[in-house]
Design a protein around this motif. Structure first.
Motif, PDB file in Angstrom:
ATOM      1  N   PRO A  95       0.833  -1.213   0.000  1.00  0.00           N
ATOM      2  CA  PRO A  95       0.000   0.000   0.000  1.00  0.00           C
ATOM      3  C   PRO A  95       0.865   1.259   0.000  1.00  0.00           C
ATOM      4  N   LEU A  96       0.415   2.226  -0.765  1.00  0.00           N
ATOM      5  CA  LEU A  96       1.157   3.486  -0.870  1.00  0.00           C
ATOM      6  C   LEU A  96       0.944   4.339   0.378  1.00  0.00           C
ATOM      7  N   ILE A  97       2.022   4.951   0.854  1.00  0.00           N
ATOM      8  CA  ILE A  97       1.901   5.973   1.900  1.00  0.00           C
ATOM      9  C   ILE A  97       1.960   7.349   1.237  1.00  0.00           C
ATOM     10  N   ARG A  98       3.023   7.577   0.502  1.00  0.00           N
ATOM     11  CA  ARG A  98       3.135   8.836  -0.236  1.00  0.00           C
ATOM     12  C   ARG A  98       4.302   8.731  -1.225  1.00  0.00           C
ATOM     13  N   ASP A  99       4.121   9.250  -2.397  1.00  0.00           N
ATOM     14  CA  ASP A  99       5.143   9.297  -3.450  1.00  0.00           C
ATOM     15  C   ASP A  99       5.839   7.940  -3.633  1.00  0.00           C
ATOM     16  N   LEU A 100       7.086   7.838  -3.171  1.00  0.00           N
ATOM     17  CA  LEU A 100       7.842   6.603  -3.389  1.00  0.00           C
ATOM     18  C   LEU A 100       7.872   5.709  -2.150  1.00  0.00           C
ATOM     19  N   VAL A 101       7.110   6.074  -1.147  1.00  0.00           N
ATOM     20  CA  VAL A 101       7.150   5.337   0.125  1.00  0.00           C
ATOM     21  C   VAL A 101       5.908   4.448   0.253  1.00  0.00           C
ATOM     22  N   THR A 102       6.168   3.168   0.562  1.00  0.00           N
ATOM     23  CA  THR A 102       5.055   2.233   0.732  1.00  0.00           C
ATOM     24  C   THR A 102       5.069   1.662   2.144  1.00  0.00           C
ATOM     25  N   ASP A 103       3.932   1.102   2.508  1.00  0.00           N
ATOM     26  CA  ASP A 103       3.788   0.505   3.840  1.00  0.00           C
ATOM     27  C   ASP A 103       4.135  -0.977   3.749  1.00  0.00           C
ATOM     28  N   VAL A 104       5.281  -1.341   4.267  1.00  0.00           N
ATOM     29  CA  VAL A 104       5.730  -2.741   4.181  1.00  0.00           C
ATOM     30  C   VAL A 104       5.492  -3.499   5.492  1.00  0.00           C
ATOM     31  N   SER A 105       4.661  -2.960   6.357  1.00  0.00           N
ATOM     32  CA  SER A 105       4.496  -3.565   7.684  1.00  0.00           C
ATOM     33  C   SER A 105       3.894  -4.966   7.621  1.00  0.00           C
ATOM     34  N   TRP A 106       3.168  -5.281   6.541  1.00  0.00           N
ATOM     35  CA  TRP A 106       2.622  -6.635   6.389  1.00  0.00           C
ATOM     36  C   TRP A 106       3.734  -7.682   6.505  1.00  0.00           C
ATOM     37  N   ASN A 107       4.895  -7.352   5.981  1.00  0.00           N
ATOM     38  CA  ASN A 107       6.020  -8.297   6.031  1.00  0.00           C
ATOM     39  C   ASN A 107       6.421  -8.622   7.465  1.00  0.00           C
ATOM     40  N   TYR A 108       6.368  -7.637   8.322  1.00  0.00           N
ATOM     41  CA  TYR A 108       6.766  -7.879   9.714  1.00  0.00           C
ATOM     42  C   TYR A 108       5.718  -8.738  10.434  1.00  0.00           C
ATOM     43  N   GLU A 109       4.461  -8.575  10.029  1.00  0.00           N
ATOM     44  CA  GLU A 109       3.420  -9.442  10.598  1.00  0.00           C
ATOM     45  C   GLU A 109       3.644 -10.896  10.167  1.00  0.00           C
ATOM     46  N   VAL A 110       4.000 -11.083   8.898  1.00  0.00           N
ATOM     47  CA  VAL A 110       4.285 -12.436   8.413  1.00  0.00           C
ATOM     48  C   VAL A 110       5.466 -13.018   9.173  1.00  0.00           C
ATOM     49  N   ASN A 111       6.481 -12.201   9.361  1.00  0.00           N
ATOM     50  CA  ASN A 111       7.695 -12.671  10.042  1.00  0.00           C
ATOM     51  C   ASN A 111       7.376 -13.237  11.426  1.00  0.00           C
ATOM     52  N   ARG A 112       6.456 -12.597  12.102  1.00  0.00           N
ATOM     53  CA  ARG A 112       6.108 -13.041  13.461  1.00  0.00           C
ATOM     54  C   ARG A 112       5.410 -14.394  13.463  1.00  0.00           C
ATOM     55  N   ARG A 113       4.848 -14.769  12.321  1.00  0.00           N
ATOM     56  CA  ARG A 113       4.139 -16.064  12.262  1.00  0.00           C
ATOM     57  C   ARG A 113       5.096 -17.249  12.133  1.00  0.00           C
ATOM     58  N   ILE A 114       6.342 -16.993  11.821  1.00  0.00           N
ATOM     59  CA  ILE A 114       7.310 -18.082  11.638  1.00  0.00           C
ATOM     60  C   ILE A 114       7.962 -18.407  12.971  1.00  0.00           C
TER      61      ILE A 114
END
Lengths: 260, 233
Positions: A95-114
């Motif tokens: 998901p876009l936050i602004r211009d060239l910056v995206t929200d990559v927090s989903w990845n950290y949620e996935v990481n916690r599942r491992i």
């Protein structure tokens, strides 16, 4: 040197986005991130760019340059043809936050599942021993800088609604590093088969192509995991062998523990 | 596009050669001591009806092996399924409900190792055919046909030994390579196969080409279009 032309994505969620062109003076050795910094300093101070180390080690400046996922700090302006317009966009998978910056927090949620590294409880750390050959495979995976370019380019995450079904190449690499670790005792194969969605990967190797650390993601991490899953769930000969021996599934391999 | 064309050409040729060339055009698959690799090992000769090609009894093994091969999967998912057509590009709208190798039928790709085990059977016979072709009509010879059969067996061996599944079975499934003498031997084998595996794509294409070429050579030899050049003691 002639100026470079950068066409930069501008926009915020809910607002119409557009591309804005900038002419940037070029010095020897400049990378795309330098050009974006020049734009911030001289033309568009409100341009949002995420970056940190500028040395291809922090994984912060991931974008898409001319349609290909890449780090802006590794993309040299001299690698583009003279006069070529360099199009810089945010990663499309997130998901876009602004211009060239995206929200990559989903990845950290996935990481916690491992399930994290799980050494044997009864062996003190001072007695852990292993040889270089045991750890070579894992060291390759530890080079990952978590830029998430592999997640961005993976068509399973990018083009299909599979966020909750597939953990993506970055986390298959992490899981492979844990599964192959000689001191790890956890069994992640049921998770990788079902919740992790390893079967969703159809091994098109795009993740390997974009990895800035040149990790052979598909050949050395994903395919070996698929093979381990096949060992457990799909190999008819192993199934028969296990039945003859009266075991339901193979026990986790013993850890290297105190081997000298 | 090249991948799609290459696969397509091979599939069309192999179907024509295995099913039609012999029964319809009466061109034999075995001549002058050379047997086409599509038909090796020869099963059911003299029992099967004239219209039934014995290749059918064998070809399903290499076909299954190549269809489930990790390299070919990548290639044909891209070339024929456009899933994805290339990296970081859009996909056709019809790709809904994606599950790929998590559901039937593509979940059957997990049986690749079964075809690997089976593939060693025709591979053994291909080496045997090449060796037997050196002795024909009571005389030794080194014909171009034998060289082609040996080259084909070599390339198919390279393709089979560079297989990802074999690499896994030999040593990749171990977590500790140094623990015992046996695991150290397996590590050594795994390293060698890993080297071969790095060129699995090249082995795949070269062996695909060689098996088609060996068949074509023997078929054309059978038509009498040319003679087999050979060294004879």
């Amino acid at each position: 040197m002639p100026d470079a032309t950068l066409r930069v994505y501008r926009g915020t969620p809910g607002q119409p986005a557009h591309f804005q062109d900038f002419q940037v003076p070029v010095d020897e050795g400049m990378v795309v991130l330098d050009a974006l910094h020049w734009i911030q300093a001289h033309r568009a101070p409100d341009l949002a760019v995420r970056w940190n180390c500028k040395a291809a080690k922090c994984g912060s400046c991931s974008t898409e340059i001319n349609g290909k996922p890449a780090l802006t700090c590794k993309a040299r302006l001299s690698d583009f043809a003279p006069g070529e317009t360099i199009v810089v966009e945010p990663m499309r998978t997130f998901p876009l936050i602004r211009d060239l910056v995206t929200d990559v927090s989903w990845n950290y949620e996935v990481n916690r599942r491992i399930q994290p590294f799980t050494p044997p409880a009864d062996v003190p750390q001072s007695e852990w021993r292993w040889q270089q050959q045991d750890i070579e495979r894992v060291q390759e995976f530890r080079k990952c800088i978590e830029c998430f370019l592999c997640q961005d380019v993976c068509h399973v995450l990018r083009s299909h609604e599979t966020d909750n079904l597939f953990i993506g190449p970055r986390f298959l690499v992490r899981a492979a590093g844990l599964e192959m670790h000689p001191m790890d005792t956890a069994d992640r194969l049921p998770f990788l088969k079902d919740e992790g969605g390893t079967g969703y990967c159809n091994i098109t190797k795009c993740c390997t192509e974009v990895c800035p650390e040149h990790i052979k993601i598909t050949d050395n991490a994903i395919i070996p995991l698929k093979e381990r899953i096949a060992d457990r769930y799909y190999d008819p000969f192993r199934m028969i062998w296990r039945r003859l021996r009266g075991t339901k599934a193979p026990a986790p391999a013993p850890a290297a523990t105190t081997k000298a | 596009m090249l991948v799609a064309a290459g696969f397509g050409a091979f599939i069309v040729y192999s179907l024509f050669s295995a099913l039609i060339w012999g029964p319809v055009f009466n061109v034999p698959y075995e001549t002058q001591g050379y047997l086409s690799p599509f038909f090796s090992p020869l099963i059911g000769q003299g029992i099967l009806p004239w219209w039934f090609s014995p290749a059918v009894l064998i070809l399903w093994i290499p076909l299954g092996f190549r269809t489930t091969c990790y390299y070919y999967r990548k290639a044909y998912y891209r070339a024929y399924f456009a899933d994805p057509p290339a990296c970081a590009v859009g996909e056709p709208k019809l790709h809904t409900g994606y599950a790929m190798e998590a559901r039937f039928p593509f979940i059957l790709q997990n049986l690749h190792r079964v075809f690997l085990y089976l593939a060693f059977i025709p591979l053994f016979f291909l080496w045997l055919d090449a060796a037997l072709s050196l002795h024909h009509d009571g005389h030794w010879r080194l014909g171009l046909g034998s060289a082609i059969l040996f080259g084909n067996a070599f390339l198919l061996t390279g393709y089979s030994f560079s297989c990802h599944s074999l690499r896994h079975l030999v040593g990749g499934r171990l977590d500790c390579f140094s623990c015992t003498r046996r695991t150290r031997v397996r590590y050594s084998l795994w390293r060698r196969l890993t080297g071969l595996n790095g060129r699995h794509m090249q082995w795949a294409w070269l062996s695909l080409f060689s098996v088609g070429f060996a068949d074509l050579y023997i078929r054309l030899l059978a038509t009498g279009l040319f003679a087999d050049p050979a060294l004879r003691p």
